[in-house]
Design a protein around this motif. Sequence first.
Motif, PDB file in Angstrom:
ATOM      1  N   MET A 184     -44.813  -6.407  -8.271  1.00  0.00           N
ATOM      2  CA  MET A 184     -44.462  -7.295  -7.162  1.00  0.00           C
ATOM      3  C   MET A 184     -43.040  -7.820  -7.341  1.00  0.00           C
ATOM      4  N   LEU A 185     -42.483  -8.328  -6.261  1.00  0.00           N
ATOM      5  CA  LEU A 185     -41.134  -8.868  -6.339  1.00  0.00           C
ATOM      6  C   LEU A 185     -41.170 -10.293  -6.864  1.00  0.00           C
ATOM      7  N   ALA A 186     -40.320 -10.592  -7.829  1.00  0.00           N
ATOM      8  CA  ALA A 186     -40.295 -11.914  -8.428  1.00  0.00           C
ATOM      9  C   ALA A 186     -39.428 -12.859  -7.611  1.00  0.00           C
ATOM     10  N   ARG A 187     -39.500 -14.158  -7.942  1.00  0.00           N
ATOM     11  CA  ARG A 187     -38.733 -15.167  -7.230  1.00  0.00           C
ATOM     12  C   ARG A 187     -37.228 -14.963  -7.365  1.00  0.00           C
ATOM     13  N   ASP A 188     -36.816 -14.324  -8.446  1.00  0.00           N
ATOM     14  CA  ASP A 188     -35.385 -14.118  -8.669  1.00  0.00           C
ATOM     15  C   ASP A 188     -34.884 -12.781  -8.118  1.00  0.00           C
ATOM     16  N   THR A 189     -35.673 -12.153  -7.239  1.00  0.00           N
ATOM     17  CA  THR A 189     -35.249 -10.868  -6.683  1.00  0.00           C
ATOM     18  C   THR A 189     -33.914 -10.996  -5.958  1.00  0.00           C
ATOM     19  N   ASP A 190     -33.105  -9.962  -6.058  1.00  0.00           N
ATOM     20  CA  ASP A 190     -31.816  -9.981  -5.350  1.00  0.00           C
ATOM     21  C   ASP A 190     -31.880  -9.208  -4.038  1.00  0.00           C
ATOM     22  N   TRP A 191     -33.066  -8.764  -3.629  1.00  0.00           N
ATOM     23  CA  TRP A 191     -33.213  -8.098  -2.342  1.00  0.00           C
ATOM     24  C   TRP A 191     -33.091  -9.126  -1.223  1.00  0.00           C
ATOM     25  N   ARG A 192     -32.394  -8.734  -0.153  1.00  0.00           N
ATOM     26  CA  ARG A 192     -32.208  -9.605   0.996  1.00  0.00           C
ATOM     27  C   ARG A 192     -32.400  -8.814   2.284  1.00  0.00           C
ATOM     28  N   GLN A 193     -32.732  -9.538   3.352  1.00  0.00           N
ATOM     29  CA  GLN A 193     -32.839  -8.907   4.667  1.00  0.00           C
ATOM     30  C   GLN A 193     -31.509  -8.250   5.022  1.00  0.00           C
ATOM     31  N   GLY A 194     -31.573  -7.000   5.473  1.00  0.00           N
ATOM     32  CA  GLY A 194     -30.359  -6.273   5.818  1.00  0.00           C
ATOM     33  C   GLY A 194     -29.869  -5.342   4.734  1.00  0.00           C
ATOM     34  N   ASP A 195     -30.448  -5.440   3.527  1.00  0.00           N
ATOM     35  CA  ASP A 195     -30.022  -4.548   2.442  1.00  0.00           C
ATOM     36  C   ASP A 195     -30.432  -3.110   2.736  1.00  0.00           C
ATOM     37  N   LEU A 196     -29.630  -2.181   2.237  1.00  0.00           N
ATOM     38  CA  LEU A 196     -29.894  -0.750   2.372  1.00  0.00           C
ATOM     39  C   LEU A 196     -30.519  -0.190   1.106  1.00  0.00           C
ATOM     40  N   LEU A 197     -31.478   0.706   1.265  1.00  0.00           N
ATOM     41  CA  LEU A 197     -31.982   1.480   0.134  1.00  0.00           C
ATOM     42  C   LEU A 197     -31.083   2.696  -0.075  1.00  0.00           C
ATOM     43  N   THR A 198     -30.994   3.176  -1.295  1.00  0.00           N
ATOM     44  CA  THR A 198     -30.296   4.432  -1.525  1.00  0.00           C
ATOM     45  C   THR A 198     -31.096   5.557  -0.880  1.00  0.00           C
ATOM     46  N   CYS A 199     -30.433   6.658  -0.613  1.00  0.00           N
ATOM     47  CA  CYS A 199     -31.124   7.803  -0.008  1.00  0.00           C
ATOM     48  C   CYS A 199     -32.240   8.309  -0.912  1.00  0.00           C
ATOM     49  N   GLU A 200     -31.973   8.311  -2.213  1.00  0.00           N
ATOM     50  CA  GLU A 200     -32.961   8.804  -3.170  1.00  0.00           C
ATOM     51  C   GLU A 200     -34.192   7.915  -3.204  1.00  0.00           C
ATOM     52  N   ALA A 201     -33.975   6.597  -3.157  1.00  0.00           N
ATOM     53  CA  ALA A 201     -35.105   5.662  -3.180  1.00  0.00           C
ATOM     54  C   ALA A 201     -35.927   5.769  -1.897  1.00  0.00           C
ATOM     55  N   ALA A 202     -35.251   5.911  -0.756  1.00  0.00           N
ATOM     56  CA  ALA A 202     -35.956   6.062   0.513  1.00  0.00           C
ATOM     57  C   ALA A 202     -36.830   7.306   0.505  1.00  0.00           C
ATOM     58  N   ALA A 203     -36.319   8.389  -0.095  1.00  0.00           N
ATOM     59  CA  ALA A 203     -37.102   9.617  -0.188  1.00  0.00           C
ATOM     60  C   ALA A 203     -38.274   9.444  -1.149  1.00  0.00           C
ATOM     61  N   ALA A 204     -38.044   8.741  -2.263  1.00  0.00           N
ATOM     62  CA  ALA A 204     -39.108   8.526  -3.246  1.00  0.00           C
ATOM     63  C   ALA A 204     -40.258   7.719  -2.654  1.00  0.00           C
ATOM     64  N   LEU A 205     -39.957   6.857  -1.689  1.00  0.00           N
ATOM     65  CA  LEU A 205     -40.988   6.059  -1.025  1.00  0.00           C
ATOM     66  C   LEU A 205     -41.619   6.787   0.153  1.00  0.00           C
ATOM     67  N   GLY A 206     -41.156   8.015   0.418  1.00  0.00           N
ATOM     68  CA  GLY A 206     -41.719   8.802   1.507  1.00  0.00           C
ATOM     69  C   GLY A 206     -41.281   8.368   2.887  1.00  0.00           C
ATOM     70  N   LEU A 207     -40.172   7.638   2.967  1.00  0.00           N
ATOM     71  CA  LEU A 207     -39.695   7.144   4.264  1.00  0.00           C
ATOM     72  C   LEU A 207     -38.794   8.145   4.958  1.00  0.00           C
ATOM     73  N   VAL A 208     -38.101   8.971   4.206  1.00  0.00           N
ATOM     74  CA  VAL A 208     -37.258  10.044   4.746  1.00  0.00           C
ATOM     75  C   VAL A 208     -37.442  11.273   3.865  1.00  0.00           C
ATOM     76  N   GLY A 209     -36.996  12.414   4.362  1.00  0.00           N
ATOM     77  CA  GLY A 209     -37.048  13.629   3.560  1.00  0.00           C
ATOM     78  C   GLY A 209     -36.016  13.602   2.450  1.00  0.00           C
ATOM     79  N   ALA A 210     -36.239  14.399   1.424  1.00  0.00           N
ATOM     80  CA  ALA A 210     -35.351  14.424   0.261  1.00  0.00           C
ATOM     81  C   ALA A 210     -33.933  14.855   0.617  1.00  0.00           C
ATOM     82  N   THR A 211     -33.797  15.690   1.636  1.00  0.00           N
ATOM     83  CA  THR A 211     -32.464  16.176   2.025  1.00  0.00           C
ATOM     84  C   THR A 211     -31.976  15.562   3.331  1.00  0.00           C
ATOM     85  N   ASP A 212     -32.666  14.542   3.797  1.00  0.00           N
ATOM     86  CA  ASP A 212     -32.316  13.899   5.071  1.00  0.00           C
ATOM     87  C   ASP A 212     -31.292  12.799   4.828  1.00  0.00           C
ATOM     88  N   HIS A 213     -30.023  13.095   5.108  1.00  0.00           N
ATOM     89  CA  HIS A 213     -28.957  12.110   4.934  1.00  0.00           C
ATOM     90  C   HIS A 213     -28.483  11.555   6.280  1.00  0.00           C
TER      91      HIS A 213
END
Length: 285
Positions: free
Chosen positions: A1-30
């Motif tokens: 889970m995300l802790a209270r000290d997380t540095d994630w904020r609304q509007g942040d971008l995921l890297t392409c690799e992380a988005a693919a690892a989460l199944g949100l986009v294809g591995a080669t979809d840039h």
Amino acid sequence: MLARDTDWRQGDLLTCEAAAALGLVGATDHGRRVIVITHDCDLPHDSELCVEVIVAELVVKEPRPDPQLSYAKNPRRLHLAYEGTDAAPLILELRHGDRRSVPKGDFAERAVKDNSLALPVDAKRALKQWLAARYGRPAFPNAFEERLRKLSGKRTVEQMIAKILEPDAKYLVGLFFDLGEQRGAEVVEGEPYTLSVSVVYDATEGGGEARGSAERVAGQLRELFEKTYGKPDVATEIALDACEAVADTHLTLADLRRVDQWRLEYVSLRDDDQGDFLAVGEMPA
């Protein structure tokens, strides 16, 4: 889970690799990027079990934001410009239909922030407004909207408004309609809606050029309404009582509580799946 000290904020971008690892986009979809849209306070909150994201499309045809899709002017589509230190801005188009939910455990394990790109403060504010407008925009009275669909030549009045606004959209903060005591009324045939319009422009960034654009738009709107409905003293459908250019620095909170922002979805809903006519009224976000 995300802790209270997380540095994630609304509007942040995921890297392409992380988005693919989460199944949100294809591995080669840039051509698509994933944006966090969960509110900052909800990201570490124990009762929030998922992180909400939007899978956004990279805008390559016109590598700059469309003025009609910027600053939350359209409640269904939004252009955001991410800035990088050593690269050209990244322009992304967001659509509400591309929202996804990611379990917090999966997000904490696999999500990686793209620190090479950042969302400027004014763009993040626009993102918040756009997300809020999804559920916060009221419709104008049905009778009023129906009268705005009256033909003026070969186009409806609302389509003509779109045509008038489009060339100067980059200077305008919004178009605000004041129906006074008729704000929620379905008036009978033969009784006109009395309307005042404020064409609000960005006085800080646009200066004199923005004021000139707003005054030109206001003049064209007055001509359109008088041509279609007649002068205020004889109009039986919509009587345009006033239409003025107003600097955003002169718009008070009291003004905003009295008026409704009118956002014409027709301008930018040009894809094939736009479906039936959509309500155009919206409160300021």
